[in-house]
Design a protein around this motif. Structure first.
Motif, PDB file in Angstrom:
ATOM      1  N   PHE A 711      19.814 -48.845  72.602  1.00  0.00           N
ATOM      2  CA  PHE A 711      19.084 -48.403  71.418  1.00  0.00           C
ATOM      3  C   PHE A 711      19.846 -47.286  70.698  1.00  0.00           C
ATOM      4  O   PHE A 711      19.996 -47.301  69.471  1.00  0.00           O
ATOM      5  CB  PHE A 711      17.685 -47.930  71.815  1.00  0.00           C
ATOM      6  N   GLY A 712      20.340 -46.318  71.460  1.00  0.00           N
ATOM      7  CA  GLY A 712      21.088 -45.221  70.851  1.00  0.00           C
ATOM      8  C   GLY A 712      22.369 -45.685  70.188  1.00  0.00           C
ATOM      9  O   GLY A 712      22.688 -45.279  69.064  1.00  0.00           O
ATOM     10  N   LEU A 713      23.109 -46.564  70.868  1.00  0.00           N
ATOM     11  CA  LEU A 713      24.344 -47.086  70.283  1.00  0.00           C
ATOM     12  C   LEU A 713      24.047 -47.922  69.035  1.00  0.00           C
ATOM     13  O   LEU A 713      24.812 -47.902  68.056  1.00  0.00           O
ATOM     14  CB  LEU A 713      25.096 -47.932  71.313  1.00  0.00           C
ATOM     15  N   ALA A 714      22.934 -48.667  69.054  1.00  0.00           N
ATOM     16  CA  ALA A 714      22.568 -49.475  67.888  1.00  0.00           C
ATOM     17  C   ALA A 714      22.272 -48.597  66.683  1.00  0.00           C
ATOM     18  O   ALA A 714      22.708 -48.895  65.559  1.00  0.00           O
ATOM     19  CB  ALA A 714      21.359 -50.345  68.219  1.00  0.00           C
ATOM     20  N   LEU A 715      21.551 -47.494  66.883  1.00  0.00           N
ATOM     21  CA  LEU A 715      21.259 -46.586  65.774  1.00  0.00           C
ATOM     22  C   LEU A 715      22.549 -45.998  65.204  1.00  0.00           C
ATOM     23  O   LEU A 715      22.695 -45.855  63.981  1.00  0.00           O
ATOM     24  CB  LEU A 715      20.322 -45.472  66.242  1.00  0.00           C
ATOM     25  N   ILE A 716      23.498 -45.643  66.079  1.00  0.00           N
ATOM     26  CA  ILE A 716      24.778 -45.104  65.599  1.00  0.00           C
ATOM     27  C   ILE A 716      25.537 -46.165  64.808  1.00  0.00           C
ATOM     28  O   ILE A 716      26.083 -45.890  63.730  1.00  0.00           O
ATOM     29  CB  ILE A 716      25.621 -44.604  66.794  1.00  0.00           C
ATOM     30  N   ALA A 717      25.575 -47.402  65.325  1.00  0.00           N
ATOM     31  CA  ALA A 717      26.282 -48.478  64.628  1.00  0.00           C
ATOM     32  C   ALA A 717      25.664 -48.779  63.271  1.00  0.00           C
ATOM     33  O   ALA A 717      26.364 -49.099  62.305  1.00  0.00           O
ATOM     34  CB  ALA A 717      26.295 -49.731  65.493  1.00  0.00           C
ATOM     35  N   LEU A 718      24.352 -48.650  63.175  1.00  0.00           N
ATOM     36  CA  LEU A 718      23.670 -48.978  61.925  1.00  0.00           C
ATOM     37  C   LEU A 718      23.738 -47.856  60.902  1.00  0.00           C
ATOM     38  O   LEU A 718      23.867 -48.115  59.696  1.00  0.00           O
ATOM     39  CB  LEU A 718      22.201 -49.320  62.204  1.00  0.00           C
ATOM     40  N   TYR A 719      23.662 -46.590  61.367  1.00  0.00           N
ATOM     41  CA  TYR A 719      23.410 -45.504  60.420  1.00  0.00           C
ATOM     42  C   TYR A 719      24.423 -44.367  60.433  1.00  0.00           C
ATOM     43  O   TYR A 719      24.304 -43.454  59.613  1.00  0.00           O
ATOM     44  CB  TYR A 719      22.026 -44.894  60.686  1.00  0.00           C
ATOM     45  N   ALA A 720      25.377 -44.348  61.333  1.00  0.00           N
ATOM     46  CA  ALA A 720      26.311 -43.218  61.395  1.00  0.00           C
ATOM     47  C   ALA A 720      27.043 -43.054  60.075  1.00  0.00           C
ATOM     48  O   ALA A 720      27.420 -44.046  59.438  1.00  0.00           O
ATOM     49  CB  ALA A 720      27.308 -43.408  62.532  1.00  0.00           C
ATOM     50  N   PRO A 721      27.268 -41.811  59.617  1.00  0.00           N
ATOM     51  CA  PRO A 721      27.886 -41.592  58.304  1.00  0.00           C
ATOM     52  C   PRO A 721      29.376 -41.929  58.258  1.00  0.00           C
ATOM     53  O   PRO A 721      29.935 -42.064  57.172  1.00  0.00           O
ATOM     54  CB  PRO A 721      27.663 -40.094  58.051  1.00  0.00           C
ATOM     55  N   MET A 722      30.042 -42.043  59.400  1.00  0.00           N
ATOM     56  CA  MET A 722      31.479 -42.326  59.428  1.00  0.00           C
ATOM     57  C   MET A 722      31.716 -43.720  60.008  1.00  0.00           C
ATOM     58  O   MET A 722      31.187 -44.062  61.077  1.00  0.00           O
ATOM     59  CB  MET A 722      32.216 -41.273  60.267  1.00  0.00           C
ATOM     60  N   THR A 723      32.521 -44.519  59.326  1.00  0.00           N
ATOM     61  CA  THR A 723      32.767 -45.892  59.756  1.00  0.00           C
ATOM     62  C   THR A 723      33.396 -45.943  61.136  1.00  0.00           C
ATOM     63  O   THR A 723      33.068 -46.819  61.951  1.00  0.00           O
ATOM     64  CB  THR A 723      33.680 -46.600  58.741  1.00  0.00           C
ATOM     65  N   ILE A 724      34.297 -45.002  61.449  1.00  0.00           N
ATOM     66  CA  ILE A 724      34.966 -45.020  62.747  1.00  0.00           C
ATOM     67  C   ILE A 724      33.964 -44.806  63.871  1.00  0.00           C
ATOM     68  O   ILE A 724      34.051 -45.430  64.945  1.00  0.00           O
ATOM     69  CB  ILE A 724      36.089 -43.948  62.786  1.00  0.00           C
ATOM     70  N   VAL A 725      32.967 -43.948  63.629  1.00  0.00           N
ATOM     71  CA  VAL A 725      31.934 -43.714  64.644  1.00  0.00           C
ATOM     72  C   VAL A 725      31.079 -44.975  64.815  1.00  0.00           C
ATOM     73  O   VAL A 725      30.735 -45.364  65.938  1.00  0.00           O
ATOM     74  CB  VAL A 725      31.065 -42.501  64.251  1.00  0.00           C
ATOM     75  N   GLN A 726      30.726 -45.618  63.693  1.00  0.00           N
ATOM     76  CA  GLN A 726      29.966 -46.865  63.771  1.00  0.00           C
ATOM     77  C   GLN A 726      30.733 -47.924  64.556  1.00  0.00           C
ATOM     78  O   GLN A 726      30.166 -48.631  65.390  1.00  0.00           O
ATOM     79  CB  GLN A 726      29.674 -47.400  62.366  1.00  0.00           C
ATOM     80  N   ALA A 727      32.036 -48.039  64.273  1.00  0.00           N
ATOM     81  CA  ALA A 727      32.860 -49.043  64.940  1.00  0.00           C
ATOM     82  C   ALA A 727      32.938 -48.805  66.446  1.00  0.00           C
ATOM     83  O   ALA A 727      32.888 -49.747  67.243  1.00  0.00           O
ATOM     84  CB  ALA A 727      34.263 -49.052  64.329  1.00  0.00           C
ATOM     85  N   MET A 728      33.050 -47.537  66.838  1.00  0.00           N
ATOM     86  CA  MET A 728      33.114 -47.227  68.268  1.00  0.00           C
ATOM     87  C   MET A 728      31.805 -47.590  68.968  1.00  0.00           C
ATOM     88  O   MET A 728      31.805 -48.143  70.081  1.00  0.00           O
ATOM     89  CB  MET A 728      33.430 -45.743  68.461  1.00  0.00           C
ATOM     90  N   ALA A 729      30.667 -47.289  68.322  1.00  0.00           N
ATOM     91  CA  ALA A 729      29.368 -47.650  68.907  1.00  0.00           C
ATOM     92  C   ALA A 729      29.232 -49.163  69.029  1.00  0.00           C
ATOM     93  O   ALA A 729      28.759 -49.679  70.058  1.00  0.00           O
ATOM     94  CB  ALA A 729      28.239 -47.069  68.065  1.00  0.00           C
ATOM     95  N   ALA A 730      29.649 -49.886  67.990  1.00  0.00           N
ATOM     96  CA  ALA A 730      29.573 -51.341  68.029  1.00  0.00           C
ATOM     97  C   ALA A 730      30.473 -51.902  69.123  1.00  0.00           C
ATOM     98  O   ALA A 730      30.114 -52.870  69.814  1.00  0.00           O
ATOM     99  CB  ALA A 730      29.957 -51.921  66.672  1.00  0.00           C
ATOM    100  N   MET A 731      31.650 -51.287  69.296  1.00  0.00           N
ATOM    101  CA  MET A 731      32.568 -51.742  70.336  1.00  0.00           C
ATOM    102  C   MET A 731      31.958 -51.554  71.721  1.00  0.00           C
ATOM    103  O   MET A 731      32.069 -52.430  72.588  1.00  0.00           O
ATOM    104  CB  MET A 731      33.891 -50.979  70.234  1.00  0.00           C
ATOM    105  N   LEU A 732      31.306 -50.416  71.949  1.00  0.00           N
ATOM    106  CA  LEU A 732      30.664 -50.173  73.240  1.00  0.00           C
ATOM    107  C   LEU A 732      29.539 -51.182  73.497  1.00  0.00           C
ATOM    108  O   LEU A 732      29.361 -51.652  74.631  1.00  0.00           O
ATOM    109  CB  LEU A 732      30.124 -48.743  73.292  1.00  0.00           C
TER     110      LEU A 732
END
Length: 755
Positions: A711-732
């Motif tokens: 759930f936490g990683l999904a929220l980061i992938a969906l809403y994080a302000p930086m694309t690199i952070v979103q990509a890392m969450a999606a990768m995990l």
């Protein structure tokens, strides 16, 4: 001799059918059905004629369409009441009042005459339309300056009454109560406290701004409905009469033979396809659910889950391009942008929703073991790359290339280029049969079999190709595109009848099917006419009193101007205002009342419209009303509350996705490579979200810790302000899911397997 025998057989069959049909019906019912059929076919033909000629200005056309459309609706409802299921006994059996009470006895007595009341209302609708048509020039020009007569005001009230009652009968009290509330609010303005107060309106002003001033009822909403929407609804009714729905369901059934989830995903796909056309989640659930819910139950899916799956899928279809439950047309007109821009912007959010529903359904079915035996040999992938599939793809490519050459290189018109492309395909298919058989007689027989196979369903792709080409490539208006698509549909059906039937029977079959389709299309459009006209009344009352702007200002003020707080309040209000309403009505209401507030805090206008529309759509599965869930649970004979809980469980990601396309603008406004990157990240994030909400990752039941992590990683992938952070969450998320399928997760986080 055979021709004469064939003709004699046709005459005998028709005579027997007519005799059986008339023997079962009274003269009154036959007369009523004939009047309904005449009005319906005439209205459909008139709609296509208007699309071709634009013989009137849109307001004048809307008045004619409104009068005839409401008459069809009231007469059709009267027929059902007098001769169908809605008989007097049904009124007596309603438990809306205690048995034996005064109210119960009054309703029972009034129920006897409801059919007559609806016939009178049909006459009233025609009378109102005739009055406006007879006085159109005066009402449009002179009356604005010299004033309206008392008769004008009375006719305005008559139109408002029949429109409001048609809305009540078609969609219940949810939207009707809003109409009555706005009228009461307009009249009671001087006595209301605080910001709700206004100068007030007289009943004459209500009649003027609600109808007879050619505003309100005759506003842009009805104008869109009687042009862009009407031509597509009539086309959809014709397509269903010709067998398009059965083709979709049969195709889905064959697809289910290759899937472990069987017919469950078929239900999702069929509901998505039909939901885009219909303007009501409840109607879509009733239409497709009557087929898909029993199919899922037969596969072993629990009753509440079967109803929930169908309810969620039917609701989401309202935002699937190209029609979006007719909201796309209204949105394009309100925003003043091209229709193509609307469907392009809505495409990725819609695919996100259905991807989330598909994954959620997959996880639920696998978790509880509701899988089906794969009756088809091989796999879906092997089927897609089989010889027959590759040959079919080759023919599609041949059509596209031939059309492009004839249209762009040689310069033929789209019509002749299309006919030429089809001619090329026929010639190539004949050559293929001749090469394969070596004998002209055997080749003709093989070609005839292939032609009959094409006209068992794939021929519906021809009008759909015309629709895409006219909308996307030629950039025609939806009215013109719908006209060409409908004409193409009729042409393909005529050809089909001549291919699969005898020369003598084919014209009769084609004519009968087309007349039935024209009748069905107009009858399906008729209820929508009333609600669109009612929405015009609501908009007019809210605009004249200034309530819409006051609500937007208060919404931003209550949220303190905080961006996320404004969005959350907009979400809540959109769901609240959408409860129990058909999609077009819900969208219009939230756009008027809610969208200005989030536009004010910096959300782009198109994104704001899609945001509130998305949540208004989700109100169909949101308790306590949840109209789609109510219909689905009734079909499945399941508990409403339990079905609602499962619907939220399957569709919960839909409540997160609108925030995702606000934080990832490239999902709406396409860029390269931004759209591709963010779409991939958000899709992976949605899978993590589904794993968390369903407590299943496709193989294992998840405990609290991995669910929280997903759930936490999904929220980061969906809403994080930086694309690199979103990509890392999606990768995990992706790594976790892959390792879970391979049973390679560390022992400290390995979830338990479902038993």
């Amino acid at each position: 001799m055979s021709t004469l025998a064939d003709a004699d057989g046709i005459g005998t069959a028709i005579g027997d059918a007519v005799n059986r049909w008339t023997d079962e019906r009274t003269t009154g019912e036959l007369t009523l059905r004939a009047v309904i059929g005449l009005f319906a076919v005439t209205l459909s033909l008139y709609t296509f004629y208007f699309a071709y000629s634009l013989v009137f200005v849109r307001v004048r056309h809307s008045n004619i369409f409104l009068g005839v459309g409401l008459a069809i609706f009231f007469l059709y409802e009267a027929q059902k009441h007098l001769y169908g299921t809605a008989d007097v006994a049904a009124y007596r059996d309603r438990k809306t009042a205690p048995e034996g009470s005064v109210l119960s006895r009054v309703r029972s007595q009034l129920g006897r005459f409801d059919g007559l009341v609806m016939i009178i209302e049909a006459a009233g609708a025609l009378l109102g339309a005739w009055y406006v048509e007879s006085n159109f020039d005066r009402l449009l020009n002179d009356a604005v300056i010299v004033g309206y007569t008392q008769q004008d005001y009375l006719m305005g009230l008559l139109i408002i009454v029949v429109v409001t009652d048609a809305t009540r009968r078609a969609y219940g009290w949810a939207i009707t109560s809003v109409v009555l509330f706005t009228i009461a609010y307009a009249l009671a303005g001087p006595w209301l406290p605080g910001f709700l107060g206004h100068t007030g309106m007289t009943w004459q002003n209500v009649a003027r701004y609600g109808a007879i001033g050619l505003s309100g009822t005759y506003g842009f909403i009805l104008g869109i409905g009687t042009t862009w929407v009407a031509v597509f609804i009539i086309f959809a009714g014709m397509a269903k009469t010709y067998g398009a729905l059965e083709y979709i369901l049969n195709g889905g059934q064959r697809l289910g033979n290759y899937l472990r989830t069987g017919v469950v995903q078929v239900a999702v796909i069929a509901s998505m396809a039909m939901g885009s056309i219909t303007g009501s989640a409840a109607a879509n659930t009733a239409t497709t659910g009557s087929f898909t819910i029993p199919m899922m139950q037969d596969q072993g899916v629990r009753d509440d889950f079967a109803a929930a799956i169908e309810s969620v899928a039917s609701s989401g279809g309202q935002m699937m391009p190209p029609v979006m439950g007719v909201a796309a047309f209204i949105m394009a007109d309100i925003l003043g942008v091209s229709y193509v821009e609307i469907i392009r912007a809505a495409l990725i959010p819609a695919l996100l929703f259905y991807f989330s529903v598909g994954i959620g359904v997959q996880f639920v079915v696998l978790r509880f073991g509701w899988t089906a035996e794969q009756s088809a040999s091989g796999t879906l992938v092997s089927s897609l790359f089989s010889r027959d599939s590759l040959v079919a793809i080759g023919y599609v490519a041949l059509v596209a290339v031939a059309f492009a050459v004839l249209d762009s290189v040689i310069g033929l018109s789209a019509l002749f280029a299309g006919l030429g492309a089809l001619g090329v395909v026929v010639l190539v298919r004949l050559l293929q049969a001749l090469i394969a058989q070596g004998d002209p007689t055997a080749a003709r027989a093989e070609f005839a079999v292939a032609a009959e196979g094409f006209f068992e369903g794939p021929h519906f792709l021809v009008p759909m190709a015309v629709l895409v080409y006219t909308l996307v490539v030629m950039r025609l208006t939806p009215l013109s595109a719908g006209l060409y698509t409908a004409v193409t549909l009729v042409a393909t059906i005529v050809v089909r009848c001549f291919v699969v039937d005898s020369l003598l029977r084919a014209p009769v079959t084609a004519t009968v099917q087309t007349v039935k389709g024209l009748r069905s299309g107009a009858i399906e459009m008729a209820p929508l006419v009333g609600v669109l006209a009612a929405m015009g009344i609501i908009i007019s009352m809210l605009t004249q009193t200034g309530l819409s702007s006051k609500i937007s200002i208060r919404m931003v003020g209550l949220a303190g101007g905080v961006f996320i707080a404004v969005l959350l309040m907009a979400m809540f209000l959109s769901i609240l205002f959408g409860l129990g309403m058909p999609t077009p009505a819900a969208y219009i209401l939230v756009v008027i009342l809610v969208a200005p507030g989030i536009i004010e805090v910096g959300v782009p206008e198109l994104t704001a419209h899609l945001f509130v529309f998305y949540f208004a759509m989700l109100s169909a599965i949101t308790p306590p009303v949840a109209v789609a869930v109510a219909v689905g649970s009734r079909i499945a004979d399941a508990n409403f509350i339990q079905t609602g809980i499962q619907a939220l469980r399957i569709g919960v990601s839909g409540f997160f996705i609108p925030f995702a396309f606000i934080s990832n603008a490239s999902l709406i406004y396409w860029t390269f490579p931004g759209t591709l990157v963010h779409t991939t990240i958000v899709f992976v994030g949605v899978v993590g979200l589904i794993a968390s909400t369903t407590a299943y990752d496709g193989k294992n039941v998840l405990s609290a810790v991995p669910r929280f992590v997903y759930f936490g990683l999904a929220l980061i992938a969906l809403y994080a302000p930086m694309t690199i952070v979103q990509a890392m969450a999606a990768m995990l998320i992706g790594v976790g899911l892959v390792f879970a399928q391979m049973d390679q997760l560390p022992a400290t986080v390995t979830p338990v397997k479902e038993r």
